[in-house]
Motif scaffolding. Structure first.
Motif, PDB file in Angstrom:
ATOM      1  N   ASN A 193       0.245  -0.780   0.447  1.00 54.16           N
ATOM      2  CA  ASN A 193       0.094  -0.252   0.157  1.00 54.16           C
ATOM      3  C   ASN A 193       0.620   0.959   0.186  1.00 54.16           C
ATOM      4  O   ASN A 193       0.627   2.656  -0.592  1.00 54.16           O
ATOM      5  N   TRP A 194       1.618   1.235   0.849  1.00 57.89           N
ATOM      6  CA  TRP A 194       2.534   2.167   0.728  1.00 57.89           C
ATOM      7  C   TRP A 194       3.399   2.785  -0.666  1.00 57.89           C
ATOM      8  O   TRP A 194       3.630   3.549  -0.903  1.00 57.89           O
ATOM      9  N   ASP A 197       0.894   3.842  -2.970  1.00 53.86           N
ATOM     10  CA  ASP A 197       0.667   5.368  -2.557  1.00 53.86           C
ATOM     11  C   ASP A 197       2.431   6.090  -3.219  1.00 53.86           C
ATOM     12  O   ASP A 197       2.164   7.378  -4.131  1.00 53.86           O
ATOM     13  N   GLY A 200       2.191   6.923  -7.617  1.00 50.66           N
ATOM     14  CA  GLY A 200       0.820   7.138  -7.922  1.00 50.66           C
ATOM     15  C   GLY A 200       0.219   6.379  -8.446  1.00 50.66           C
ATOM     16  O   GLY A 200      -0.452   6.247  -9.107  1.00 50.66           O
ATOM     17  N   GLN A 201      -0.203   5.265  -8.011  1.00 53.88           N
ATOM     18  CA  GLN A 201      -0.421   3.887  -8.765  1.00 53.88           C
ATOM     19  C   GLN A 201      -2.497   3.698  -7.028  1.00 53.88           C
ATOM     20  O   GLN A 201      -2.359   3.433  -6.555  1.00 53.88           O
ATOM     21  N   GLU A 202      -3.004   4.218  -8.049  1.00 53.11           N
ATOM     22  CA  GLU A 202      -4.394   4.699  -6.897  1.00 53.11           C
ATOM     23  C   GLU A 202      -5.674   3.474  -7.321  1.00 53.11           C
ATOM     24  O   GLU A 202      -5.745   3.257  -6.564  1.00 53.11           O
ATOM     25  N   ARG A 207      -4.869  -4.985  -3.802  1.00 50.84           N
ATOM     26  CA  ARG A 207      -4.757  -4.633  -2.471  1.00 50.84           C
ATOM     27  C   ARG A 207      -5.287  -5.169  -1.522  1.00 50.84           C
ATOM     28  O   ARG A 207      -6.075  -5.997  -1.368  1.00 50.84           O
ATOM     29  N   GLU A 234      -2.323   3.601  11.717  1.00 53.49           N
ATOM     30  CA  GLU A 234      -1.760   4.562  11.545  1.00 53.49           C
ATOM     31  C   GLU A 234      -1.979   5.693  12.721  1.00 53.49           C
ATOM     32  O   GLU A 234      -3.036   6.359  13.797  1.00 53.49           O
ATOM     33  N   GLY A 368      -4.936  13.438   3.472  1.00 50.46           N
ATOM     34  CA  GLY A 368      -5.199  11.890   2.272  1.00 50.46           C
ATOM     35  C   GLY A 368      -5.754  10.713   2.960  1.00 50.46           C
ATOM     36  O   GLY A 368      -5.577  10.931   4.509  1.00 50.46           O
ATOM     37  N   GLY A 369      -5.473  10.001   3.201  1.00 50.82           N
ATOM     38  CA  GLY A 369      -6.152   8.160   3.315  1.00 50.82           C
ATOM     39  C   GLY A 369      -6.956   7.595   2.333  1.00 50.82           C
ATOM     40  O   GLY A 369      -7.675   8.229   1.675  1.00 50.82           O
ATOM     41  N   LEU A 370      -7.039   6.473   2.880  1.00 53.83           N
ATOM     42  CA  LEU A 370      -8.525   5.374   1.817  1.00 53.83           C
ATOM     43  C   LEU A 370      -9.180   4.741   3.069  1.00 53.83           C
ATOM     44  O   LEU A 370      -9.295   4.126   3.925  1.00 53.83           O
ATOM     45  N   GLY A 383     -10.697   7.383  -1.587  1.00 56.20           N
ATOM     46  CA  GLY A 383      -9.751   8.228  -0.315  1.00 56.20           C
ATOM     47  C   GLY A 383     -11.471   8.544  -0.033  1.00 56.20           C
ATOM     48  O   GLY A 383     -12.116   8.966   0.073  1.00 56.20           O
TER      49      GLY A 383
END
Length: 529
Positions: A193-194, A197, A200-202, A207, A234, A368-370, A383
């Motif tokens: 996941n890091w 980000d 820039g892979q949205e 996942r 987090e 930001g964040g998911l 997002g």
């Protein structure tokens, strides 16, 4: 396969050395031979614990800045060999591979490195390779090998040895193997996941999400549902990072509602004055700014006193004594704030069922964040809704221009509407909500519910007219028909903020002009399902 297994040889290689010396010493006094690597071996040796360097076992020195040290058959053969397989044992004898009965590994602090804001190269260097490889090998061979990946399990292993004459049972090894695989899964999820980000892979092909058990819960939303609370690590201030000063354990619904309350109140900059949000079933039943914390609470409470009973109270500034005295006048489930003074804590101490949480700060509403939500066969990822509009973003679309006070109320109502379940209608006046309609299938229904709530509250307060008279109104999405504007006007509203974008915008604007309402468009929507 089900028989207890003795511990004769252990490999200890840890990044977090908390408790390692005492643990290793206790193993050594039981006659366990200890292998170790790098810094772990050095620390144990300096503490007087007998230790053998892994390099002496493999015949290769640690190299490439420690990247290569345990990736060797002498290590993995000792972890993977089946003790009851003659071919495996013959291969081990032929190649001088000693068995390893216990693996103690915790991984490079990748998550902590990311959390402190390290650059790309430093994060890459903190991706552990040998550790996960050994953990997976040992856990696979749990029929014979015990795996420890968490410092908190040192004592559990020692108790297991005490109870089983220096042996471990299959049940214990199975349990530790599951913990081990969950740890490597969580670690790889954090890395992937890091990296997504960072590059820039949205929408990465795969996942993964992971969490660490914070507490088992008595039940979920309802008593027949099992539940637990997991944290992601987090650092965002909130219910997951808060300190609980008093009260019984938080329930599933408490946690969900407290999160909703604190995320809402964090929208209001504490440097611009106190704010309070009161939440019931994840929806606000009152939100206000005030000259003081107690003033903000009272104004929020006066939006819907009935719904506030048994609710969650969130403040954007530290809780003080006078505010605490006011809050305890009715039953409240949870109060959450950045801090609380001693007077407030003492007042709450008399209410044993009231939970007080302090967080040390507020979450950044524009960070930001998911977020993710499960559906049958998968999950949805998006997002975090960090959308924000200011005065400069508004487009006035009606003949009547809103006054400055109306603009302030419109933006206040818009901020609250972002945190109300759709369809959302929020009436506000003087920076306080005076009616909220939430979660209806029809926007007109939400409009009418908000008005009815204000009429009920006006009656309680002994007023002759609804609180919505002269109010500003926010709608989280556009009005598809003019009937919504007509309903607002019937409620006494004077100004409206909405995204715009309906096929009937012209009809809606014309209706607002006919009824003398000021209307502004934001160009942004805030659905919250």
């Amino acid at each position: 396969m089900t028989r207890p297994c003795a511990l004769r040889r252990a490999l200890i290689s840890v990044s977090d050395k908390t408790g390692m010396i005492d643990f290793a010493r206790k193993l050594s006094t039981r006659g366990v031979e200890i292998l170790s690597t790098g810094g772990s071996a050095k620390t144990l040796r300096e503490a007087g614990v007998p230790v053998i360097d892994v390099a002496d076992v493999t015949g290769f020195p640690e190299m490439m800045d420690g990247r290569v040290k345990t990736l060797h058959p002498a290590v993995h053969g000792g972890l993977l060999a089946l003790r009851d397989n003659d071919e495996h044992q013959e291969a081990a004898r032929l190649h001088d591979i000693g068995m390893i009965d216990l693996l103690v590994v915790n991984l490079y602090p990748f998550e902590e490195t990311v959390a402190k804001g390290a650059d790309y190269d430093e994060c890459i260097e903190n991706i552990d390779i040998g550790g996960p490889a050994m953990i997976r090998a040992a856990a696979k061979n749990h029929a014979f090998v015990t795996t420890i990946v968490d410092v908190q399990d040192y004592d559990a292993l020692l108790r297991e040895l005490d109870e089983n004459d220096d042996h471990t049972t299959l049940e214990f090894r199975q349990r530790q193997a599951q913990i081990a695989y969950a740890r490597t899964a969580a670690y790889d999820a954090a890395v992937s996941n890091w990296m997504a980000d960072a590059i820039g892979q949205e929408t990465p092909r795969r996942r993964a999400f992971a969490g660490t058990l914070a507490q088992p819960l008595r039940y979920g939303e309802n008593p027949h549902q099992a539940a637990a609370f997991y944290t992601t690590g987090e650092s965002r201030p909130g219910v997951a990072t808060a300190r609980q000063w008093q009260g019984k354990e938080l329930s599933y619904n408490n946690i969900n509602d407290t999160d909703a309350a604190f995320e809402l109140v964090a929208e209001f900059d504490p440097s611009q004055g106190p704010a309070c949000a009161i939440i019931k079933h994840a929806n606000p039943c009152g939100v206000a700014r005030g000259d003081s914390a107690i003033d903000a609470y009272r104004r929020a409470f006066d939006c819907d006193r009935t719904s506030a009973f048994g609710g969650i109270v969130a403040l954007n500034q530290p809780l003080d004594g006078p505010t605490a005295e006011e809050i305890v006048k009715i039953f409240t489930e949870v109060v959450i704030a950045p801090d609380a003074n001693d007077e407030a804590k003492q007042i709450f101490a008399a209410k044993k069922n009231l939970r007080l949480l302090t967080t040390g700060g507020l979450p950044d509403p524009q960070a930001g964040g998911l977020t993710f939500r499960q559906v049958a066969g998968g999950f949805l990822v998006q997002g975090r809704d960090n959308g924000h509009v200011g005065l400069g973003d508004l487009k006035i679309v009606t003949e009547r221009q809103p006054s400055q006070d109306e603009l302030n109320d419109l933006l206040f109502a818009w901020t609250v509407a972002k945190h109300v379940k759709s369809n959302a209608i929020v009436y506000a006046k003087d920076l306080a909500t005076v009616g909220i309609g939430a979660g209806q299938m029809s926007r007109v229904d939400s409009t009418r519910i908000g008005r009815r709530k204000s009429e009920d509250m006006a009656e309680i307060l002994g007023l002759s007219e609804p609180l919505t008279n002269g109010a500003a109104v926010a709608s989280d999405a556009f009005f598809p028909f003019a009937d919504g504007i007509e309903a607002l006007a019937e409620a006494g509203a004077r100004s409206v903020i909405q995204p715009g974008g309906s096929m009937r915008d012209n009809e809606v604007i014309a209706t607002a002009n006919r009824l003398g309402l000021a209307m502004v468009f934001t160009g942004q929507r805030h659905f919250r399902h």
